[in-house]
Scaffold this motif. Structure first.
Motif, mmCIF file in Angstrom:
data_model
loop_
_atom_site.group_PDB
_atom_site.id
_atom_site.type_symbol
_atom_site.label_atom_id
_atom_site.label_comp_id
_atom_site.label_asym_id
_atom_site.label_seq_id
_atom_site.Cartn_x
_atom_site.Cartn_y
_atom_site.Cartn_z
ATOM 1 N N ALA A 10 1.169 -1.233 0.030
ATOM 2 C CA ALA A 10 -0.105 0.105 -0.164
ATOM 3 C C ALA A 10 0.826 1.193 -0.159
ATOM 4 C CB ALA A 10 -0.895 0.115 1.112
ATOM 5 N N ASN A 11 0.343 2.254 -0.803
ATOM 6 C CA ASN A 11 0.835 3.576 -0.467
ATOM 7 C C ASN A 11 0.686 4.310 0.924
ATOM 8 O OD1 ASN A 11 1.151 6.845 -0.669
ATOM 9 N ND2 ASN A 11 1.730 6.303 -2.615
ATOM 10 N N ASN A 31 -0.724 16.278 -11.885
ATOM 11 C CA ASN A 31 0.047 16.738 -13.217
ATOM 12 C C ASN A 31 1.713 16.650 -12.846
ATOM 13 O OD1 ASN A 31 -2.230 16.658 -14.661
ATOM 14 N ND2 ASN A 31 -2.185 18.837 -14.759
ATOM 15 N N ILE A 32 2.159 15.763 -12.768
ATOM 16 C CA ILE A 32 3.531 15.614 -12.691
ATOM 17 C C ILE A 32 4.076 14.098 -12.947
ATOM 18 C CG2 ILE A 32 3.328 15.134 -9.944
ATOM 19 C CD1 ILE A 32 5.810 17.262 -9.888
ATOM 20 N N TRP A 33 5.284 14.147 -13.575
ATOM 21 C CA TRP A 33 5.769 12.882 -13.829
ATOM 22 C C TRP A 33 6.663 12.501 -12.440
ATOM 23 C CZ3 TRP A 33 5.639 10.104 -18.013
ATOM 24 C CH2 TRP A 33 4.899 10.626 -19.164
ATOM 25 N N HIS A 34 6.407 11.137 -12.306
ATOM 26 C CA HIS A 34 6.971 10.293 -11.166
ATOM 27 C C HIS A 34 6.873 9.087 -11.270
ATOM 28 C CE1 HIS A 34 2.582 9.944 -10.373
ATOM 29 N NE2 HIS A 34 2.939 8.974 -9.384
ATOM 30 N N SER A 35 7.971 8.272 -10.274
ATOM 31 C CA SER A 35 7.861 6.874 -10.072
ATOM 32 C C SER A 35 7.391 6.603 -8.675
ATOM 33 C CB SER A 35 9.178 6.568 -10.151
ATOM 34 O OG SER A 35 9.489 5.211 -9.762
ATOM 35 N N ASP A 36 6.561 5.571 -8.667
ATOM 36 C CA ASP A 36 5.981 5.396 -7.347
ATOM 37 C C ASP A 36 6.710 4.803 -6.304
ATOM 38 O OD1 ASP A 36 3.275 5.878 -8.311
ATOM 39 O OD2 ASP A 36 2.787 3.597 -8.981
ATOM 40 N N HIS A 37 6.672 5.349 -5.153
ATOM 41 C CA HIS A 37 7.371 5.178 -3.727
ATOM 42 C C HIS A 37 8.970 5.322 -4.022
ATOM 43 C CE1 HIS A 37 3.768 2.113 -2.821
ATOM 44 N NE2 HIS A 37 3.306 3.355 -3.269
#
Length: 306
Positions: A103-104, A129-135
């Motif tokens: 879970a986040n 609205n933003i580029w990201h990689s989870d966790h």
């Protein structure tokens, strides 16, 4: 001579991380042959990232041969899509096939293990609205993520993914040499902590300290070199001065925005996306106000990166 046109920096050409001309867009790691698929159907959305899978009902038991093909497809295409998965819950094949669910820590908890139900409407205009990689702010970032569409707007609400192997491949050689062996700090406080009290942040810091990851990681399964920095969570390059770190990091995080590295997916109800969270970044487009978008999400627990 100072002050002349010849000495004035060009706003684009003097940026060392901008690549002109032909781009390198390899689907697989160097020396790796494309997969062979005898059970499932592969329908590429671009030549190197993103494929729609047919001939698979994720709600049914997954045999060993099909599981091997699904794992291979994910490694090869980085993000895979399924349509009409009506009876599929994101946690159904997390354990065993994809890994253990995770879970986040900042998402609302669902009524099933590890599953977050994400409802986005007028109260969340523009928040995604933003580029990201989870966790990436965790010591062992999520290996993958599974997202299922429950309710979608009539238009808008697409998601994009960017291939960070391609982002690395297309860096200038001088930049690759510059970042080799560097590490970067990843932290959740500038984003998730923005609306928290200092007391709440201090309490969460006990289990979620800032962490460091290599700027360039090797994929845990394929060994492919990947650029591993992202806009919301990567705060600085360790060991560099503040100005140099800011300048370098700014150029690196912008690589995810290059369209040639991306795939875009239009959701339908009961569509499922599964992505390799180390190999890609993603961007949820929040352009559907005042419509509603409801998704179910689960992450796959990861390992420390090297």
């Amino acid at each position: 001579m100072a002050g002349t046109a010849a000495s004035t920096p060009h706003p684009v050409l003097d940026k060392p991380l901008i690549r002109f001309g032909k781009r390198i867009l390899e689907r697989t790691a160097p020396g790796t042959a494309p997969g062979e698929y005898r059970i499932l159907g592969i329908h590429p959305l671009t030549p190197h990232i993103g494929a729609e899978i047919t001939g698979v009902d994720l709600s049914h038991p997954i045999g060993a041969d099909l599981a091997d093909e699904l794992r291979q497809a994910l490694l090869e295409w980085k993000v895979i899509f399924f349509r009409d998965q009506r009876d599929f819950g994101p946690e159904d094949h997390a354990a065993g096939l994809w890994g253990e669910p995770e879970a986040n820590p900042f998402f609302p908890k669902g009524d099933r293990a590890g599953v977050s139900r994400l409802a986005k409407d007028a109260m969340a205009v523009g928040n995604e609205n933003i580029w990201h990689s989870d966790h990436s702010f965790m010591a062992a970032p999520a290996l993958g993520s599974v997202l299922r569409a429950v309710e979608i707007p009539a238009s808008g609400g697409d998601t994009l993914w960017a291939d960070m192997g391609a982002a690395y491949d297309n860096l200038p050689d001088a930049t690759k040499q510059r970042i080799e062996g560097l590490t970067a700090e990843h932290d959740w406080v500038p984003t998730w902590g923005a609306t928290m009290t200092q007391e709440r942040i201090a309490a969460l810091r006990q289990t979620l300290p800032a962490v460091e990851h290599p700027v360039v990681v090797r994929h845990p399964a394929t060994g492919r070199r990947l650029l591993y920095v992202n806009e919301p969570f990567t705060t600085r390059i360790v060991g560099l001065g503040e100005e140099e770190s800011r300048e370098l990091l700014h150029g690196l995080v912008l690589q995810a925005r290059i369209p040639e590295y991306q795939v875009r997916f239009r959701w339908q109800p009961d569509s499922v996306a599964i992505w390799d969270n180390i190999a890609v970044q993603h961007y949820a487009i929040n352009d559907y106000y005042p419509q509603r978008r409801v998704m179910e999400r689960i992450a796959i627990a990861g390992v420390p990166l090297s």
